[in-house]
Design a protein around this motif. Structure first.
Motif, PDB file in Angstrom:
ATOM      1  N   UNK A   1       2.009  -9.539  28.312  1.00  0.00           N
ATOM      2  CA  UNK A   1       1.637  -7.715  28.936  1.00  0.00           C
ATOM      3  C   UNK A   1       1.803  -6.565  30.119  1.00  0.00           C
ATOM      4  N   UNK A   2       2.310  -6.348  30.330  1.00  0.00           N
ATOM      5  CA  UNK A   2       2.091  -5.676  31.422  1.00  0.00           C
ATOM      6  C   UNK A   2       0.053  -5.583  32.578  1.00  0.00           C
ATOM      7  N   UNK A   3       0.044  -5.600  33.428  1.00  0.00           N
ATOM      8  CA  UNK A   3      -1.031  -4.808  33.989  1.00  0.00           C
ATOM      9  C   UNK A   3      -0.993  -3.975  34.976  1.00  0.00           C
ATOM     10  N   UNK A   4       0.018  -3.475  35.039  1.00  0.00           N
ATOM     11  CA  UNK A   4      -0.028  -2.062  36.295  1.00  0.00           C
ATOM     12  C   UNK A   4      -0.545  -1.518  36.017  1.00  0.00           C
ATOM     13  N   UNK A   5      -0.703   0.070  36.676  1.00  0.00           N
ATOM     14  CA  UNK A   5      -1.251   1.153  36.518  1.00  0.00           C
ATOM     15  C   UNK A   5      -0.257   1.792  36.222  1.00  0.00           C
ATOM     16  N   UNK A   6      -0.980   2.867  34.597  1.00  0.00           N
ATOM     17  CA  UNK A   6       0.261   3.484  34.618  1.00  0.00           C
ATOM     18  C   UNK A   6      -0.633   5.256  34.568  1.00  0.00           C
ATOM     19  N   UNK A   7       0.504   5.909  35.084  1.00  0.00           N
ATOM     20  CA  UNK A   7       0.808   7.354  35.785  1.00  0.00           C
ATOM     21  C   UNK A   7       1.555   8.330  34.585  1.00  0.00           C
TER      22      UNK A   7
ATOM     23  N   UNK B   1      -4.773   5.267  35.619  1.00  0.00           N
ATOM     24  CA  UNK B   1      -5.213   5.014  35.155  1.00  0.00           C
ATOM     25  C   UNK B   1      -4.525   2.777  35.539  1.00  0.00           C
ATOM     26  N   UNK B   2      -5.806   2.165  35.235  1.00  0.00           N
ATOM     27  CA  UNK B   2      -5.718   0.570  34.838  1.00  0.00           C
ATOM     28  C   UNK B   2      -5.354  -0.020  33.285  1.00  0.00           C
ATOM     29  N   UNK B   3      -4.230  -1.161  32.945  1.00  0.00           N
ATOM     30  CA  UNK B   3      -4.185  -0.980  31.841  1.00  0.00           C
ATOM     31  C   UNK B   3      -5.439  -1.980  31.720  1.00  0.00           C
ATOM     32  N   UNK B   4      -5.386  -3.111  32.975  1.00  0.00           N
ATOM     33  CA  UNK B   4      -6.270  -4.048  32.538  1.00  0.00           C
ATOM     34  C   UNK B   4      -7.868  -3.747  33.187  1.00  0.00           C
ATOM     35  N   UNK B   5      -8.759  -3.682  32.064  1.00  0.00           N
ATOM     36  CA  UNK B   5     -10.082  -2.913  32.819  1.00  0.00           C
ATOM     37  C   UNK B   5     -11.135  -4.546  33.389  1.00  0.00           C
ATOM     38  N   UNK B   6     -12.164  -4.395  33.781  1.00  0.00           N
ATOM     39  CA  UNK B   6     -13.277  -5.278  33.537  1.00  0.00           C
ATOM     40  C   UNK B   6     -13.709  -5.336  32.856  1.00  0.00           C
TER      41      UNK B   6
END
Length: 117
Positions: free
Chosen positions: A5-11, A18-23
């Motif tokens: 997966x990509x785990x970067x921020x989406x603009x 927003x962040x793809x991976x959330x806590x």
């Protein structure tokens, strides 16, 4: 479940990033990555996954040694491109990683969705 997966921020064009991976991951999640993946590097994912796990998320991950992005794409073996970040990416099919990923996926599904048989 996520495979390379990509785990970067989406603009988005409109709205805040927003962040793809959330806590706040509330479902069992398995993440499989290749340590030679330059398209979606595991170095971007692991700290975020660890933060989610530390916050109580039911997340686990595995990084396959010497595996690139799309390690299970036999039809794309040797394919190269420049990704959206300008990084040269080469896909290498890895039968061993593919088989191990299948094993891990089915074990994860049995553990999390198993019928208790």
């Amino acid at each position: 479940m996520a495979v390379y997966p990509g785990c970067f921020s989406i603009q988005p064009k409109a709205g805040p990033p927003y962040e793809i991976v959330q806590t706040k991951i509330d479902r069992p999640t398995l993440v499989l990555m290749g340590d030679k993946d330059t398209e979606t590097p595991p170095e971007e994912c692991i700290p975020k996954l660890q933060a989610a796990k530390n916050a109580g998320a039911p997340v686990e991950w595995h990084t396959f040694p010497n595996a690139t992005h799309c390690w299970d794409c036999q039809h794309l073996n040797g394919f190269s491109k420049i990704d959206f970040r300008g990084t040269k990416v080469i896909y290498r099919y890895d039968l061993s990683a593919t088989r191990e990923a299948q094993r891990r996926i089915f074990a994860f599904l049995e553990k999390t969705w198993g019928t208790g048989r």
